[in-house]
Motif scaffolding. Sequence first.
Motif, PDB file in Angstrom:
ATOM      1  N   GLU A  73      32.961  33.619  40.369  1.00 19.66           N
ATOM      2  CA  GLU A  73      33.472  34.992  40.448  1.00 19.66           C
ATOM      3  C   GLU A  73      32.298  35.903  40.771  1.00 19.66           C
ATOM      4  OE1 GLU A  73      36.632  36.063  40.014  1.00 19.66           O
ATOM      5  OE2 GLU A  73      37.492  34.163  39.369  1.00 19.66           O
ATOM      6  N   GLU A  74      32.567  37.028  41.432  1.00 19.24           N
ATOM      7  CA  GLU A  74      31.532  38.008  41.727  1.00 19.24           C
ATOM      8  C   GLU A  74      31.964  39.379  41.230  1.00 19.24           C
ATOM      9  OE1 GLU A  74      29.058  36.390  45.512  1.00 19.24           O
ATOM     10  OE2 GLU A  74      30.798  37.635  45.977  1.00 19.24           O
ATOM     11  N   TYR A  75      30.965  40.126  40.719  1.00 17.36           N
ATOM     12  CA  TYR A  75      31.184  41.464  40.195  1.00 17.36           C
ATOM     13  C   TYR A  75      30.129  42.392  40.786  1.00 17.36           C
ATOM     14  CZ  TYR A  75      33.995  38.893  36.859  1.00 17.36           C
ATOM     15  OH  TYR A  75      34.921  38.059  36.297  1.00 17.36           O
ATOM     16  N   TYR A 110      32.834  46.564  39.119  1.00 17.36           N
ATOM     17  CA  TYR A 110      34.132  46.166  39.659  1.00 17.36           C
ATOM     18  C   TYR A 110      34.094  44.679  39.970  1.00 17.36           C
ATOM     19  CZ  TYR A 110      34.718  51.141  40.455  1.00 17.36           C
ATOM     20  OH  TYR A 110      34.805  52.507  40.288  1.00 17.36           O
ATOM     21  N   HIS A 111      35.228  44.018  39.803  1.00 12.24           N
ATOM     22  CA  HIS A 111      35.360  42.657  40.314  1.00 12.24           C
ATOM     23  C   HIS A 111      35.284  42.767  41.830  1.00 12.24           C
ATOM     24  CE1 HIS A 111      37.181  38.869  41.541  1.00 12.24           C
ATOM     25  NE2 HIS A 111      36.827  38.409  40.347  1.00 12.24           N
ATOM     26  N   ARG A 112      34.739  41.774  42.483  1.00 10.48           N
ATOM     27  CA  ARG A 112      34.593  41.794  43.946  1.00 10.48           C
ATOM     28  C   ARG A 112      35.913  42.127  44.645  1.00 10.48           C
ATOM     29  NH1 ARG A 112      34.864  42.565  48.428  1.00 10.48           N
ATOM     30  NH2 ARG A 112      33.940  41.490  50.168  1.00 10.48           N
ATOM     31  N   ASN A 113      37.017  41.624  44.123  1.00 12.17           N
ATOM     32  CA  ASN A 113      38.326  41.867  44.743  1.00 12.17           C
ATOM     33  C   ASN A 113      38.816  43.304  44.570  1.00 12.17           C
ATOM     34  OD1 ASN A 113      38.387  39.195  45.539  1.00 12.17           O
ATOM     35  ND2 ASN A 113      39.590  38.537  43.775  1.00 12.17           N
ATOM     36  N   GLU A 114      38.229  44.046  43.618  1.00  7.33           N
ATOM     37  CA  GLU A 114      38.602  45.450  43.405  1.00  7.33           C
ATOM     38  C   GLU A 114      37.843  46.398  44.336  1.00  7.33           C
ATOM     39  OE1 GLU A 114      39.457  46.143  38.774  1.00  7.33           O
ATOM     40  OE2 GLU A 114      37.416  45.468  39.209  1.00  7.33           O
ATOM     41  N   SER A 151      36.389  48.427  47.416  1.00  6.11           N
ATOM     42  CA  SER A 151      36.986  48.915  48.662  1.00  6.11           C
ATOM     43  C   SER A 151      35.960  49.777  49.382  1.00  6.11           C
ATOM     44  CB  SER A 151      38.230  49.754  48.356  1.00  6.11           C
ATOM     45  OG  SER A 151      37.853  50.943  47.667  1.00  6.11           O
TER      46      SER A 151
END
Length: 145
Positions: free
Chosen positions: A60-62, A84-88, A90
Amino acid sequence: MADMMQFDLVSPERRVASYKASAVSIPGTEGNMTAMPNHAPLITTLRPGVLHVEGEKGAEEYIVTGGFAQITPEGISVLAEESYHRNEMSQEILDRMLETAAERQRKAVEASHNEPGPADDAAKLMADMVAMGTHIGLSPKQSNL
């Protein structure tokens, strides 16, 4: 997984992550480092960058914009200024982060009157923010800087 440690990541607004991990790569102000179970106790400051965590569910990446990491043999606690989590992440969030860093740099330059110190620190902060965005595939919009 064999050797695991507790990984906790919090920002002032929320708990971002909390789970068992086997390794956490940290963007420290003095350089990148990786914490693993049974690591010697250490407290380090963070620069803007990407935390890479190998955990129970894989990698996981943050994203972090600064803060502190406390490492003990049992685990790692990261207290991030913003995270933020990488997927959050923008483009809008990165743009806001970059504008905040640019404003901080402008104020430091005005206050320092071209003397070494805060202006140099602010320029490094800006460069770290741009590198972080580029690393995760987002545009730093160089023309606005």
